[in-house]
Design a protein around this motif. Structure first.
Motif, PDB file in Angstrom:
ATOM      1  N   HIS A 140       0.794  -1.237   0.000  1.00 47.43           N
ATOM      2  CA  HIS A 140       0.000   0.000   0.000  1.00 47.43           C
ATOM      3  C   HIS A 140       0.823   1.283   0.000  1.00 47.43           C
ATOM      4  O   HIS A 140       0.251   2.366  -0.184  1.00 47.43           O
ATOM      5  CB  HIS A 140      -0.933   0.009   1.214  1.00 47.43           C
ATOM      6  CG  HIS A 140      -1.827  -1.180   1.293  1.00 47.43           C
ATOM      7  ND1 HIS A 140      -2.916  -1.359   0.469  1.00 47.43           N
ATOM      8  CD2 HIS A 140      -1.783  -2.287   2.100  1.00 47.43           C
ATOM      9  CE1 HIS A 140      -3.509  -2.505   0.765  1.00 47.43           C
ATOM     10  NE2 HIS A 140      -2.841  -3.084   1.746  1.00 47.43           N
ATOM     11  N   GLY A 278      -1.383   4.510   2.022  1.00 51.85           N
ATOM     12  CA  GLY A 278      -2.656   4.235   1.367  1.00 51.85           C
ATOM     13  C   GLY A 278      -3.515   5.492   1.345  1.00 51.85           C
ATOM     14  O   GLY A 278      -3.052   6.604   1.592  1.00 51.85           O
ATOM     15  N   CYS A 286      -5.420  -1.707   4.401  1.00 54.34           N
ATOM     16  CA  CYS A 286      -4.012  -1.805   4.789  1.00 54.34           C
ATOM     17  C   CYS A 286      -3.864  -2.652   6.051  1.00 54.34           C
ATOM     18  O   CYS A 286      -2.939  -3.461   6.174  1.00 54.34           O
ATOM     19  CB  CYS A 286      -3.436  -0.424   5.026  1.00 54.34           C
ATOM     20  SG  CYS A 286      -3.599   0.725   3.646  1.00 54.34           S
TER      21      CYS A 286
END
Length: 598
Positions: A140, A278, A286
């Motif tokens: 991420h 993210g 995440c």
């Protein structure tokens, strides 16, 4: 303390004879994972765990971690062992080569993790949490974040944590209070307190990279408002090195029942500099990257500690003299027979052996799924592997830890009163294992995840992905000369699995509490069948090898005898769990809250 020896023969049985890891690596293009390379990793990993980590297990438990005004010091020898681990490149075995890893398949990392967890569970927590943090950043993070953190985390010179839980909330992360206020430079000021943070502070690495769940000022309520932030212990200077100390500190460490050499910390974030990973308010995705990694690792702890306990119990049962066998003396030259001759001691040892070897097969199967999910070229193959992993993850975490705890309890029981005495080391394994059904989502939460989200939430799709494998195996071997009865037993349970699921689904449509009432027994029912599938696969291979006269007859005969025990004495437990599910939730919900106090 039991002398841990890596069970390399059983490991090789699974990776070479049952699951064909070499063929899987070749199909995925993982040509570097040659048989010679895999053998070298296993041999060297075993030496490190047996000679370096295992001798520190009891002393680490006795000493524990030290806390002094925010500074945490690990037990004697831990820091030096970690330096050897880093020097050997062990943290990067399956990490991305772009960031300094060896790029070997994820399954090889899991094989090493098993040996580490079995030799010294507390020590293994430090690199174990790092790999979960690495996975989240890799999946991420931005290119800049990956380049900043992953090379040093891959090397092991920096470690990582997962900072999720707060004093007022564990599983219900939607009500976290930690806040992230935007700064003018694009960073965030993170403020709040996190508890139960494994390896949150220690003296083994140059920097600690915390992954912290927090909420932005304008975040929506609940889990839809969670964001994830990278908060380093030392912020990075212009050269990307550990620079100034960040406003994050350890307030205290917990005094625990077990895993005492693992620093479990209260972490205070006082306007600490953090960086969004993210998208804003999308931290849940995440988080699950970290959590799923951690849940598989926690499931492994049940196997690891059960294995070490079994090794100690077998050795003791062969040496300890008590009474005579019911059928007459087996050691007439001695004052009594070794307790391994007694049926009840054999019941305990075989239960441990059956769970350990069955759980190892389950773990290695999931390891192969990780390989496919990460390395397969076909999107369809990756999706199928991901679906099977999603289904099996709560079973791995919960069933493997429940049966691992049973195994460590039985190992202590084999020792009798001596098992209750610290010097033998068996009670430590029970204490260390007791946390596994609790953390990374309690086993009750895993059960709700399995039944509510994975099975009913997918309208049975994820369940059928696995039951089809069981059905196919049973169909192919329905007339097997030696194993016909076990095949029929497993096939019948597999059919009941689908029928039971439909019953629970229908009941839940009328009353949602039925899912919660059924969940734990449903998961255990599922776990026993799942292990039955893997025990049948192992028995089929063992029978084939015996008939081929490949040597090592004792090993294959023992595998078949253990399979017989599992089908005769352990798999029937599934019927009790099925009956409990079918009983429904009425008896659970009848008492009022006030009546519990009467």
């Amino acid at each position: 303390m039991p002398d841990y020896k890596a069970p390399l023969r059983d490991v090789r049985f699974l990776i070479d004879e049952v699951f064909d890891f070499a063929g899987g690596y070749q199909a995925l293009g993982a040509t570097d994972a040659s048989p010679d390379m895999v053998s070298a990793i296993l041999e060297e990993g075993a030496k490190f765990c047996e000679q370096v980590l295992a001798p520190l297990n009891r002393s680490g438990d006795e000493e524990g971690c030290h806390f002094d005004n925010g500074v945490v010091t690990t037990p004697k020898g831990f820091k030096e062992a970690y330096a050897q681990y880093v020097e050997g490149g062990w943290n990067g075995v399956s990490a991305d080569p772009e960031y300094g890893g060896q790029g070997l398949p994820p399954s090889l990392g899991l094989l090493v993790s098993e040996m580490i967890g079995a030799s010294n569970c507390s020590w293994g927590m430090y690199p174990g949490l790092t790999r979960g943090a690495m996975a989240a950043i890799h999946a991420h993070g931005t290119a800049e974040q990956k380049n900043a953190y992953l090379p040093r985390m891959t090397a092991g010179t920096w470690t990582g944590t997962m900072c999720l839980t707060e004093p007022h909330c564990g599983t219900d992360l939607g009500i976290i209070k930690t806040r992230a206020v935007p700064n003018a430079d694009g960073s965030y000021a993170i403020s709040g307190t996190k508890i139960f943070i494994s390896a949150g502070e220690h003296d083994m690495s140059e920097n600690i990279i915390h992954l912290v769940l927090a909420k932005l000022p304008d975040a929506p309520a609940g889990t839809k408002g969670i964001s994830l932030f990278i908060v380093p212990k030392f912020t990075l200077d212009a050269a990307g090195e550990a620079g100034a100390r960040n406003a994050v500190s350890c307030g205290s460490i917990e005094h625990k029942m077990g895993i005492k050499a693992s620093a479990t910390c209260v972490m205070n974030f006082d306007g600490a500099t953090g960086y969004l990973i993210g998208e804003a308010n999308k931290g849940l995705a995440c988080m699950f990257t970290m959590m799923n990694h951690a849940r598989l690792g926690t499931g492994m702890q049940g196997l690891c500690l059960g294995e070490t306990s079994y090794q100690g119990a077998v050795k003791y049962a062969r040496d300890r003299l008590q009474m005579r066998a019911l059928t007459g003396p087996k050691a007439p030259d001695k004052p009594a027979d070794p307790i391994i001759v007694h049926p009840d001691v054999r019941r305990m040892l075989l239960t441990m052996k059956a769970f350990n070897e069955g759980n190892r097969a389950l773990a290695y199967f999931t390891a192969q799924l990780l390989d496919v999910e990460h390395l397969a070229e076909s999107a369809e193959e990756r999706e199928q592997a991901a679906n099977l992993l999603a289904f099996l993850t709560p079973i791995c975490k919960a069933f493997m830890t429940e049966t691992g705890l049973e195994a460590t309890n039985l190992g202590m029981q084999v020792f009798g009163g001596h098992g209750f005495i610290r010097e033998w080391g068996m009670e430590q394994l029970v204490r260390d294992c007791r946390i596994a059904p609790i953390y990374e989502g309690t086993n009750g939460i895993q059960a709700l995840d399995l039944l509510g989200r994975k099975v009913l939430g997918s309208q049975g799709k994820l369940l059928m992905g696995f039951t089809k494998l069981v059905h196919k195996l049973c169909q192919e071997h329905a007339e097997h000369p030696q194993l016909k009865a076990q095949v029929a037993q497993l096939a019948a349970l597999n059919k009941q699995w689908g029928e039971l699921t439909q019953k629970v689904g229908m009941a839940a449509m009328k009353n949602p509490d039925e899912v919660g009432a059924a969940a734990v027994d449903y998961l255990m029912f599922s776990g026993y069948i799942t292990l039955g599938y893997f025990w049948l696969r192992m028995a089929l291979v063992a029978q084939q090898k015996l008939e081929a006269g490949n040597g090592e007859a004792d090993f294959y005969q023992a595998k078949l005898a253990t399979a017989d025990f599992y089908f005769a004495r352990l798999l029937p437990r599934a019927a009790a769990h099925k009956a409990a599910v079918e009983a429904g939730g009425e008896s659970l919900m009848r008492l009022s809250a006030e009546q519990f106090a009467l």
